[in-house]
Design a protein around this motif. Structure first.
Motif, mmCIF file in Angstrom:
data_model
loop_
_atom_site.group_PDB
_atom_site.id
_atom_site.type_symbol
_atom_site.label_atom_id
_atom_site.label_comp_id
_atom_site.label_asym_id
_atom_site.label_seq_id
_atom_site.Cartn_x
_atom_site.Cartn_y
_atom_site.Cartn_z
ATOM 1 N N TYR A 1 -10.718 -3.316 -1.359
ATOM 2 C CA TYR A 1 -10.381 -2.261 -0.267
ATOM 3 C C TYR A 1 -10.946 -0.871 -0.697
ATOM 4 O O TYR A 1 -10.557 0.212 -0.016
ATOM 5 C CB TYR A 1 -8.939 -2.277 0.153
ATOM 6 C CG TYR A 1 -8.749 -3.485 0.966
ATOM 7 C CD1 TYR A 1 -9.277 -3.927 2.165
ATOM 8 C CD2 TYR A 1 -8.078 -4.488 0.289
ATOM 9 C CE1 TYR A 1 -9.001 -5.261 2.899
ATOM 10 C CE2 TYR A 1 -8.032 -6.020 0.827
ATOM 11 C CZ TYR A 1 -8.400 -6.018 2.202
ATOM 12 O OH TYR A 1 -8.392 -7.294 3.066
ATOM 13 N N TYR A 2 -11.333 -0.867 -1.971
ATOM 14 C CA TYR A 2 -11.903 0.347 -2.153
ATOM 15 C C TYR A 2 -13.096 0.854 -1.596
ATOM 16 O O TYR A 2 -13.790 -0.092 -1.064
ATOM 17 C CB TYR A 2 -12.353 0.330 -3.975
ATOM 18 C CG TYR A 2 -11.419 0.118 -4.832
ATOM 19 C CD1 TYR A 2 -10.143 -0.082 -4.658
ATOM 20 C CD2 TYR A 2 -11.687 0.700 -6.112
ATOM 21 C CE1 TYR A 2 -9.118 -0.181 -5.521
ATOM 22 C CE2 TYR A 2 -10.733 0.678 -7.158
ATOM 23 C CZ TYR A 2 -9.420 0.166 -6.836
ATOM 24 O OH TYR A 2 -8.300 0.034 -7.962
ATOM 25 N N GLY A 3 -13.203 2.168 -1.170
ATOM 26 C CA GLY A 3 -14.236 2.531 -0.521
ATOM 27 C C GLY A 3 -13.912 2.551 1.126
ATOM 28 O O GLY A 3 -14.556 2.977 2.116
ATOM 29 N N LEU A 4 -12.653 2.007 1.370
ATOM 30 C CA LEU A 4 -12.052 2.032 2.623
ATOM 31 C C LEU A 4 -10.802 3.166 2.603
ATOM 32 O O LEU A 4 -10.153 3.253 1.519
ATOM 33 C CB LEU A 4 -11.540 0.647 3.282
ATOM 34 C CG LEU A 4 -12.506 -0.292 3.255
ATOM 35 C CD1 LEU A 4 -12.253 -1.781 3.669
ATOM 36 C CD2 LEU A 4 -13.801 0.095 4.094
ATOM 37 N N ASP A 5 -10.432 3.664 3.697
ATOM 38 C CA ASP A 5 -9.587 4.612 3.803
ATOM 39 C C ASP A 5 -8.107 3.754 4.096
ATOM 40 O O ASP A 5 -7.851 3.085 5.149
ATOM 41 C CB ASP A 5 -9.748 5.715 4.700
ATOM 42 C CG ASP A 5 -8.673 6.911 4.817
ATOM 43 O OD1 ASP A 5 -8.597 7.744 4.303
ATOM 44 O OD2 ASP A 5 -7.879 6.659 5.689
ATOM 45 N N ALA A 6 -6.976 4.340 3.322
ATOM 46 C CA ALA A 6 -5.895 3.902 3.371
ATOM 47 C C ALA A 6 -5.026 4.082 4.748
ATOM 48 O O ALA A 6 -4.725 3.065 5.269
ATOM 49 C CB ALA A 6 -4.837 4.443 2.267
ATOM 50 N N GLN B 1 2.968 9.505 2.062
ATOM 51 C CA GLN B 1 3.335 9.664 3.626
ATOM 52 C C GLN B 1 1.968 9.747 4.329
ATOM 53 O O GLN B 1 1.932 10.320 5.528
ATOM 54 C CB GLN B 1 4.366 10.522 4.139
ATOM 55 C CG GLN B 1 5.511 10.536 3.347
ATOM 56 C CD GLN B 1 6.346 9.131 3.371
ATOM 57 O OE1 GLN B 1 6.461 8.868 4.513
ATOM 58 N NE2 GLN B 1 6.678 8.563 2.337
ATOM 59 N N GLY B 2 0.870 9.331 3.601
ATOM 60 C CA GLY B 2 -0.346 9.391 4.200
ATOM 61 C C GLY B 2 -1.026 10.685 3.985
ATOM 62 O O GLY B 2 -2.457 10.870 4.571
ATOM 63 N N LEU C 1 0.904 -1.309 0.276
ATOM 64 C CA LEU C 1 0.161 -0.104 -0.091
ATOM 65 C C LEU C 1 0.768 1.225 0.273
ATOM 66 O O LEU C 1 0.689 2.053 -0.850
ATOM 67 C CB LEU C 1 -0.970 0.028 0.989
ATOM 68 C CG LEU C 1 -1.578 1.162 1.435
ATOM 69 C CD1 LEU C 1 -2.731 1.539 0.156
ATOM 70 C CD2 LEU C 1 -2.702 0.854 2.443
ATOM 71 N N ILE C 2 1.946 1.382 0.864
ATOM 72 C CA ILE C 2 2.470 2.517 1.177
ATOM 73 C C ILE C 2 3.676 2.942 -0.085
ATOM 74 O O ILE C 2 3.917 4.061 -0.147
ATOM 75 C CB ILE C 2 3.027 2.676 2.589
ATOM 76 C CG1 ILE C 2 4.375 1.572 2.529
ATOM 77 C CG2 ILE C 2 2.237 2.507 3.550
ATOM 78 C CD1 ILE C 2 5.165 1.763 3.851
ATOM 79 N N THR C 3 3.898 1.847 -0.840
ATOM 80 C CA THR C 3 4.797 2.230 -2.041
ATOM 81 C C THR C 3 3.981 2.870 -3.173
ATOM 82 O O THR C 3 4.696 3.094 -4.206
ATOM 83 C CB THR C 3 5.557 0.850 -2.433
ATOM 84 O OG1 THR C 3 4.667 -0.052 -2.744
ATOM 85 C CG2 THR C 3 6.444 0.309 -1.370
ATOM 86 N N ASP C 4 2.701 2.980 -3.299
ATOM 87 C CA ASP C 4 2.217 3.801 -4.136
ATOM 88 C C ASP C 4 2.496 5.216 -4.121
ATOM 89 O O ASP C 4 2.255 5.785 -3.144
ATOM 90 C CB ASP C 4 0.529 3.466 -3.931
ATOM 91 C CG ASP C 4 -0.323 4.186 -4.844
ATOM 92 O OD1 ASP C 4 0.140 5.160 -5.590
ATOM 93 O OD2 ASP C 4 -1.644 3.903 -5.228
ATOM 94 N N PRO C 5 2.980 5.574 -5.118
ATOM 95 C CA PRO C 5 3.682 7.025 -5.094
ATOM 96 C C PRO C 5 2.480 8.117 -4.534
ATOM 97 O O PRO C 5 2.608 9.124 -4.115
ATOM 98 C CB PRO C 5 4.014 7.487 -6.584
ATOM 99 C CG PRO C 5 4.434 6.103 -7.038
ATOM 100 C CD PRO C 5 3.545 5.299 -6.502
ATOM 101 N N ARG D 1 -3.896 2.295 -6.713
ATOM 102 C CA ARG D 1 -2.847 1.286 -7.093
ATOM 103 C C ARG D 1 -2.332 0.506 -5.653
ATOM 104 O O ARG D 1 -2.391 -0.825 -5.764
ATOM 105 C CB ARG D 1 -1.719 1.852 -7.826
ATOM 106 C CG ARG D 1 -2.084 2.225 -9.178
ATOM 107 C CD ARG D 1 -0.937 2.972 -10.049
ATOM 108 N NE ARG D 1 -0.653 4.056 -9.308
ATOM 109 C CZ ARG D 1 0.405 4.967 -9.634
ATOM 110 N NH1 ARG D 1 1.091 4.692 -10.722
ATOM 111 N NH2 ARG D 1 0.572 6.305 -8.993
ATOM 112 N N GLY D 2 -2.246 1.268 -4.616
ATOM 113 C CA GLY D 2 -1.617 0.485 -3.395
ATOM 114 C C GLY D 2 -2.801 -0.240 -2.790
ATOM 115 O O GLY D 2 -2.497 -1.126 -2.470
#
Length: 335
Positions: free
Chosen positions: A234-239, A181-182, A173-177, A190-191
Motif C-alpha cells: 500500500y506504499y504509494g497509496l494515501d492512507a 487523526q488523518g 492503520l490508524i493506530t500508527d502514531p 508503519r500503519g
C-alpha cells in the motif's frame, strides 16, 4: 497508470448529506460505442485499485472484447484517481472528505454514461470485490436498463463478519502514531505496512499457504513472501483514501437508498438482469454462503462457485484457471 479521462460532474449531493463540490469521476474506456448505443459494459474498480487493474479481463478474444463492446471502467470515489481525500481541496480534504456509498458511486456513473455518451442501457455490469458491489447496485437501481450482471468475489450487502474484518484492517492503520487523526505530514508507513500484513492473512486461503504456492512465485519462505510482496503493498497509496474506501465497503447495502428504503428483499427481488454470482469456495471476505442467500432472493440468478484455493484473489486475475472460469461466465451472459 494507463491513460484515463475525467467527467467533471459539478456539485454532487451525497447520501451522507454533504455536497461534494467540483466532483471528478475518472474513467477509462475500451472499444467503440456502436450507433445503437447498446454495446456498453460497465466494469467498476475494486478496493485499492484503479482502472488499469481491471485490464486482466479485457482483450481480443475474451468475453470483454473491445472489438465488440464499449467497456467503461469508472474509478470509485475515494480511490485516489476520482475525487478522493488526497486530491480534494479544503474544506473536504483528508479526513474531512465526506462518507461515500456505493449508491453515490453508481448514481454518478449513470450520469457519466447518460451525459457524456448518451447511453441509457447497459449490456452487462460486472466487477470483482467492491466492483461487484457496484455491479449489484447497477442491477438493482436500474433494473429495466441492465440486461446482465456478474459479481465475482463480491456481495450486495456487506456481511457482519466482513465488517469486523475491515475493522481490523482499519485499526492496523490508524493506530500508527504518525496517522495523527488523518492529518499526517507524511504517510503513516508503519500503519500501511501493518495493514498489508493483516490483509495477507485474509486474501488467500489456508490451503494456498499449506501448498506453499509462494514458492511458485519465487520466494524462499513465507517471511520472504510477506516482506517482498505485502510490506509495501500500500506504499504509494494515501492512507485517508484507503480509509474512505473501507468506510464505503463497510456501508455497502443494496437497499440503503431512497428507492428501497432498507428493504433488502425488495432490492434483490427487483433485479431482472440475467445474473451469475461467483464467490470463491475459499474466500474469507465473501464466502459462498453469503452469496447463496442473496441469489435466493433474486429471480434470474445463478450461484456459480469458483473452486479455487486462491481465496479472494480468485476474482482478481492472479490465477489463470480462475480468470478463465469468470471469462466463461461473462461469455454466457453476453451470448
Amino acid at each position: 497508470m494507463t491513460p484515463y479521462e475525467v467527467f467533471e460532474a459539478g456539485n454532487v449531493a451525497l447520501q451522507c448529506g454533504i455536497t461534494l463540490t467540483n466532483a471528478r469521476l475518472a474513467y477509462a474506456t475500451h472499444g467503440t460505442l456502436n450507433a445503437a448505443r447498446d454495446n456498453v459494459i460497465v466494469y467498476p474498480t475494486r478496493y485499492g485499485g484503479n482502472h488499469a487493474d481491471n485490464d486482466f479481463l479485457i482483450g481480443p478474444g475474451m468475453a470483454l472484447d473491445p472489438g465488440k463492446y464499449f467497456i467503461v471502467v469508472p474509478n470509485m470515489l475515494g480511490n485516489g484517481v476520482s475525487s478522493s481525500p488526497s486530491n480534494t481541496p479544503i474544506p473536504l480534504a483528508g479526513p474531512d472528505f465526506p462518507a461515500i456509498t456505493q449508491y453515490d458511486n453508481v448514481m454518478l456513473q449513470e450520469r457519466l454514461l447518460r451525459e457524456v455518451f448518451g447511453v441509457e442501457t447497459v449490456r452487462l455490469a460486472c466487477g470483482w470485490s467492491m466492483g461487484g458491489q457496484q455491479a449489484f447496485h447497477w442491477a438493482a437501481l436500474f433494473p429495466d436498463r441492465v440486461a446482465a450482471m456478474a459479481c465475482f468475489c463480491g456481495q450486495a450487502i456487506t456481511a457482519p463478519h466482513t465488517y469486523v474484518f475491515l475493522e481490523g484492517v482499519k485499526h492496523a492503520l490508524i493506530t500508527d502514531p504518525e496517522w495523527k487523526q488523518g492529518r499526517y505530514s507524511e504517510q503513516p508507513w508503519r500503519g500501511l505496512t501493518a495493514k498489508g500484513r493483516v490483509w495477507a492473512g485474509w486474501v488467500l486461503s489456508q490451503e494456498w499457504f499449506r501448498q506453499e504456492i509462494w514458492r511458485d512465485m519465487g520466494f524462499q519462505t513465507v517471511e520472504d513472501y510477506l516482506k517482498n510482496t505485502w510490506d509495501a503493498m500500500y506504499y504509494g497509496l494515501d492512507a485517508n483514501d484507503m480509509l474512505s474506501l473501507i468506510a464505503t465497503w463497510q456501508a455497502c447495502d443494496i437497499s440503503a437508498n431512497p428507492l428501497y428504503n432498507g428493504d433488502r428483499a425488495a432490492a434483490l427481488g427487483a433485479i431482472t438482469a440475467r445474473s451469475i454470482v461467483m464467490p470463491c469456495r475459499t474466500d474469507f471476505y465473501f464466502p459462498p454462503e453469503d452469496n447463496a442467500a442473496e441469489v435466493a432472493g433474486m429471480h434470474n440468478a445463478e450461484l456459480r462457485v469458483i473452486d479455487s484455493i486462491w481465496g479472494h484473489y480468485a476474482g482478481g486475475g492472479r490465477n489463470p484457471a480462475d480468470t478463465a472460469f469468470i471469462d466463461t461466465a461473462l461469455r454466457e451472459l453476453l451470448a
